[in-house]
Design a protein around this motif. Structure first.
Motif, short mmCIF file in Angstrom:
data_model
loop_
_atom_site.label_atom_id
_atom_site.label_comp_id
_atom_site.label_asym_id
_atom_site.label_seq_id
_atom_site.Cartn_x
_atom_site.Cartn_y
_atom_site.Cartn_z
N SER A 150 0.83 -1.21 0.00
CA SER A 150 0.00 0.00 0.00
C SER A 150 0.86 1.25 0.00
O SER A 150 0.52 2.26 -0.63
CB SER A 150 -0.93 0.00 1.22
N GLY A 151 2.00 1.19 0.72
CA GLY A 151 2.91 2.34 0.74
C GLY A 151 3.46 2.65 -0.64
O GLY A 151 3.52 3.82 -1.05
N PHE A 152 3.82 1.61 -1.38
CA PHE A 152 4.29 1.82 -2.75
C PHE A 152 3.16 2.33 -3.64
O PHE A 152 3.35 3.24 -4.46
CB PHE A 152 4.87 0.52 -3.32
N ALA A 153 1.97 1.75 -3.50
CA ALA A 153 0.84 2.15 -4.33
C ALA A 153 0.47 3.61 -4.09
O ALA A 153 0.26 4.38 -5.06
CB ALA A 153 -0.36 1.25 -4.05
N PHE A 154 0.39 4.02 -2.83
CA PHE A 154 0.10 5.42 -2.51
C PHE A 154 1.17 6.33 -3.09
O PHE A 154 0.87 7.41 -3.62
CB PHE A 154 0.03 5.61 -1.00
N SER A 155 2.43 5.93 -2.96
CA SER A 155 3.54 6.77 -3.44
C SER A 155 3.47 6.98 -4.95
O SER A 155 3.65 8.10 -5.44
CB SER A 155 4.88 6.13 -3.06
N PHE A 156 3.20 5.91 -5.68
CA PHE A 156 3.06 6.05 -7.14
C PHE A 156 1.88 6.93 -7.49
O PHE A 156 1.97 7.79 -8.39
CB PHE A 156 2.91 4.67 -7.79
N TYR A 157 0.77 6.74 -6.80
CA TYR A 157 -0.43 7.54 -7.08
C TYR A 157 -0.17 9.03 -6.84
O TYR A 157 -0.49 9.88 -7.68
CB TYR A 157 -1.59 7.07 -6.20
N ILE A 158 0.44 9.35 -5.68
CA ILE A 158 0.69 10.75 -5.35
C ILE A 158 1.69 11.38 -6.32
O ILE A 158 1.51 12.51 -6.79
CB ILE A 158 1.21 10.87 -3.90
N TYR A 159 2.73 10.62 -6.65
CA TYR A 159 3.79 11.17 -7.51
C TYR A 159 3.27 11.47 -8.91
O TYR A 159 3.41 12.59 -9.43
CB TYR A 159 4.95 10.19 -7.57
N PHE A 160 2.63 10.48 -9.54
CA PHE A 160 2.19 10.68 -10.91
C PHE A 160 0.98 11.60 -11.00
O PHE A 160 0.80 12.31 -12.00
CB PHE A 160 1.91 9.33 -11.57
N SER A 161 0.17 11.64 -9.95
CA SER A 161 -0.93 12.61 -9.93
C SER A 161 -0.40 14.03 -9.93
O SER A 161 -0.91 14.91 -10.64
CB SER A 161 -1.81 12.39 -8.70
N ALA A 162 0.66 14.26 -9.14
CA ALA A 162 1.26 15.59 -9.09
C ALA A 162 1.87 15.99 -10.43
O ALA A 162 1.78 17.14 -10.86
CB ALA A 162 2.31 15.64 -7.98
#
Length: 461
Positions: A171-183
Motif C-alpha cells: 500500500s505504501g508503494f501504491a500510494f507513493s506512485f499515485y501521489i507522484y504521478f498525480s502531481a
C-alpha cells in the motif's frame, strides 16, 4: 489580533517560498542511489525482522552452517511466501482501518485551524480540520465492541501480523506512485530535481488532499501511532484470553503507545505550521514510513511479549516502577516541548487555539516568549525548554521509545530496533535541520546558537 501580531503575520508573508528551490540541487539521503537502496532495503528489512520474530523466537537469523548467502535469502523468501503473503483477510484489516480513519476524518467533531501563508497561493492560509483525538477514542470504542462481540477479535491483528505488514508495504508503494504521478499530471509538482528516483523518494506535491482530508497530516498523525496503539491493545486482549490476566509489562506497552498516540492526536492542530507540513514534500519517504515502516518495525516490544508466556520475561517490581516513572517524566517533556515549539509558531501567526484535551499538562504554552526576530522575517524561539536545549524534545522522545524496549528485558535485540534506529535518525535529522537553518537564517542562526548553546541535554551536550 494585536498590532504586533499583525506585524509578525505580515513578516511571514515575506518568508521563503516552499515551491522554489534556493540554490543548486543538493541531494539528500544519499541521492538517487541511496534513495533506491532505501526503497528496496526498507521492505527487505521488515520481512527479515518478521522472519526473526516468527521463525527464530525473536532472535536474529544468520546463514546456518554450510548454507550459502543465496540459500539463506531463499529460505527467508520461503518464510515470507508461507506466512507473510498478502491475504484477503489482511487486505480487509489494513484497508478497513485506513478507510475507517478517513471516515472519522470527515464525520467526527473537531476544530479548524490555519496553516502558514503560502506565497504561491497568494499568501493564502490553508484550512486544516483537526479531529484525530476524537478518531482515536471512537476507533477504540469500535475495536472493543467488535472484540467483545466476537465480530473481530483484536488478537487477529497479531496472529496475522506478517500478512498485514506486507499489505501495508504494498500500500505504501501504491500510494507513493499515485501521489507522484498525480502531481506530475495535474501540475502540482514543485522543487523537482529532474531525477525520477530522487523526486519519487522525496515527493512531488506539497499539500495533496482528497476533499477535506489533508493527506500529509492524515499519514503523519493517525496511521503510524494509531496502529502501534491498537497493536499493543491487541496484546492486552490476547494475554487476557490466553492466560486469564494481563502482565504489567503488556499494560506498560499499552500505556506507552497511548501516551504517544494521544499526544499526537490532541496536538494535531499544532503541527500545521511545522516544517514537515509547510515545506517537506509528500513522497515515498513520508508515505511509506508512516503507513508501513513506523507501525511495523517500532512494534517489536509488543510482538516479543505476544510470542511467549508473561512469566518468561517477568521483571522486578522496582525496575518496572522505575520505567513507569521514567516514561511518564520523559513524556511530560516531550509533550510540553513540542507544544511550546509549535504553539509559538501559532502565537507569532496570531492563530493559537488552546484545546482542552486530556491530559492538559502545565507549561505547554510559554506566555510572552522571548525569541529572535530574524532578518528574513522568521523567528527563533529562545524560551521554554528550548533555552536549555535546542532539541530537548528529541531527548525526551528517545527516552520514551527506549522505555518501550527496556520493559521487555534483554533477551531479544528486536525490541531495541526502535531506539537504535531512532538514535541515529535524530542525529541525522538534527544535522539536516541545522544545515537548513544556517542557510535560511544566516547570522541570526549564529546568535541563536550563542543564546541556546546546548543541543540535546543542558550542560552536557
Amino acid at each position: 489580533m494585536s498590532s504586533s501580531a499583525e506585524k509578525e503575520k505580515a513578516q511571514l508573508k515575506t518568508r521563503y517560498d516552499p515551491t522554489k528551490q534556493t540554490g543548486p540541487i543538493q541531494y539528500e539521503f544519499g541521492g538517487p542511489i541511496g534513495n533506491l537502496s532505501m526503497m528496496l532495503g526498507f521492505p527487505a528489512l521488515m520481512w527479515y525482522m518478521w522472519a526473526c520474530y516468527y521463525h527464530n523466537d525473536c532472535q536474529l537469523m544468520f546463514p546456518e552452517q554450510g548454507e550459502s548467502v543465496l540459500e539463506f535469502v531463499q529460505r527467508l523468501y520461503g518464510y515470507v511466501l508461507e506466512g507473510a503473503y498478502p491475504t484477503m483477510l489482511a487486505v480487509k484489516i489494513e484497508w478497513g482501518f485506513l478507510l475507517l480513519q478517513m471516515f472519522n476524518y470527515v464525520t467526527l467533531p473537531g476544530i479548524w485551524t490555519k496553516g502558514l501563508p503560502v506565497p504561491h497561493l497568494g499568501n493564502k492560509c490553508l484550512d486544516y480540520y483537526c479531529n484525530a483525538v476524537w478518531s482515536l477514542y471512537f476507533t477504540t470504542a469500535v475495536a472493543l465492541v467488535l472484540h467483545f462481540t466476537d465480530i473481530f477479535k483484536l488478537n487477529t491483528v497479531i496472529d496475522h501480523f506478517g500478512e498485514i505488514m506486507t499489505v501495508a508495504i504494498l500500500s505504501g508503494f501504491a500510494f507513493s506512485f499515485y501521489i507522484y504521478f498525480s502531481a506530475l499530471l495535474n501540475g502540482t509538482a514543485v522543487r523537482m530535481s529532474g531525477n525520477h528516483i530522487y523526486d519519487f523518494f522525496m515527493g512531488a506535491p506539497l499539500y495533496p488532499r482528497i476533499g477535506l482530508i489533508d493527506l500529509k497530516m492524515f499519514f503523519e498523525v493517525r496511521l503510524p501511532w494509531f496502529t502501534l496503539y491498537f497493536l499493543s491493545m491487541a496484546l492486552v486482549m490476547k494475554q487476557y484470553e490466553e492466560y486469564g490476566y494481563v502482565s504489567s509489562q503488556a499494560l506498560f506497552g499499552w500505556y506507552g503507545t497511548w501516551l504517544y498516540a494521544n499526544a499526537c492526536a490532541k496536538g494535531e492542530q499544532l503541527i500545521v505550521p511545522s516544517w514537515d507540513m509547510f515545506y517537506e514534500k509528500f513522497g515515498f519517504m513520508l508515505i511509506f514510513w508512516n503507513i508501513a515502516g513506523v507501525p511495523f518495525t517500532y512494534c517489536y516490544n509488543t510482538l516479543y511479549m505476544a510470542g511467549r508466556d508473561p512469566a518468561e520475561y517477568e521483571l522486578s517490581t522496582g525496575y518496572q516502577i522505575f520505567l513507569w516513572i521514567l516514561i511518564t517524566v520523559a513524556h511530560y517533556f516531550f509533550d510540553t516541548g513540542n507544544s511550546q515549539k509549535n504553539s509559538f509558531r501559532q502565537q507569532i501567526q496570531g492563530n493559537l487555539k488552546i484545546r482542552k484535551v486530556f491530559p492538559i499538562l502545565p507549561y505547554g504554552v510559554v506566555e510572552n516568549p522571548s525569541y529572535i526576530k530574524c532578518k528574513n522575517g522568521g523567528t527563533l524561539l529562545t524560551d521554554g525548554w528550548f533555552k536549555y536545549a535546542r532539541k530537548v524534545h528529541y531527548t525526551a522522545d528517545f527516552t520514551q521509545n527506549l522505555c518501550w524496549a527496556l520493559i521487555t528485558g534483554f533477551n531479544s535485540p528486536l525490541p531495541y530496533f526502535y531506539p537504535f534506529f531512532f538514535f541515529f535518525m535524530i542525529l541525522h535529522r538534527t544535522w539536516r535541520d541545522f544545515e537548513k537553518c544556517k542557510e535560511k537564517y544566516g547570522e541570526d542562526w549564529d546568535e541563536y546558537c550563542r543564546r541556546c548553546p546546548w543541543v540535546y541535554f543542558p550542560y552536557v551536550f
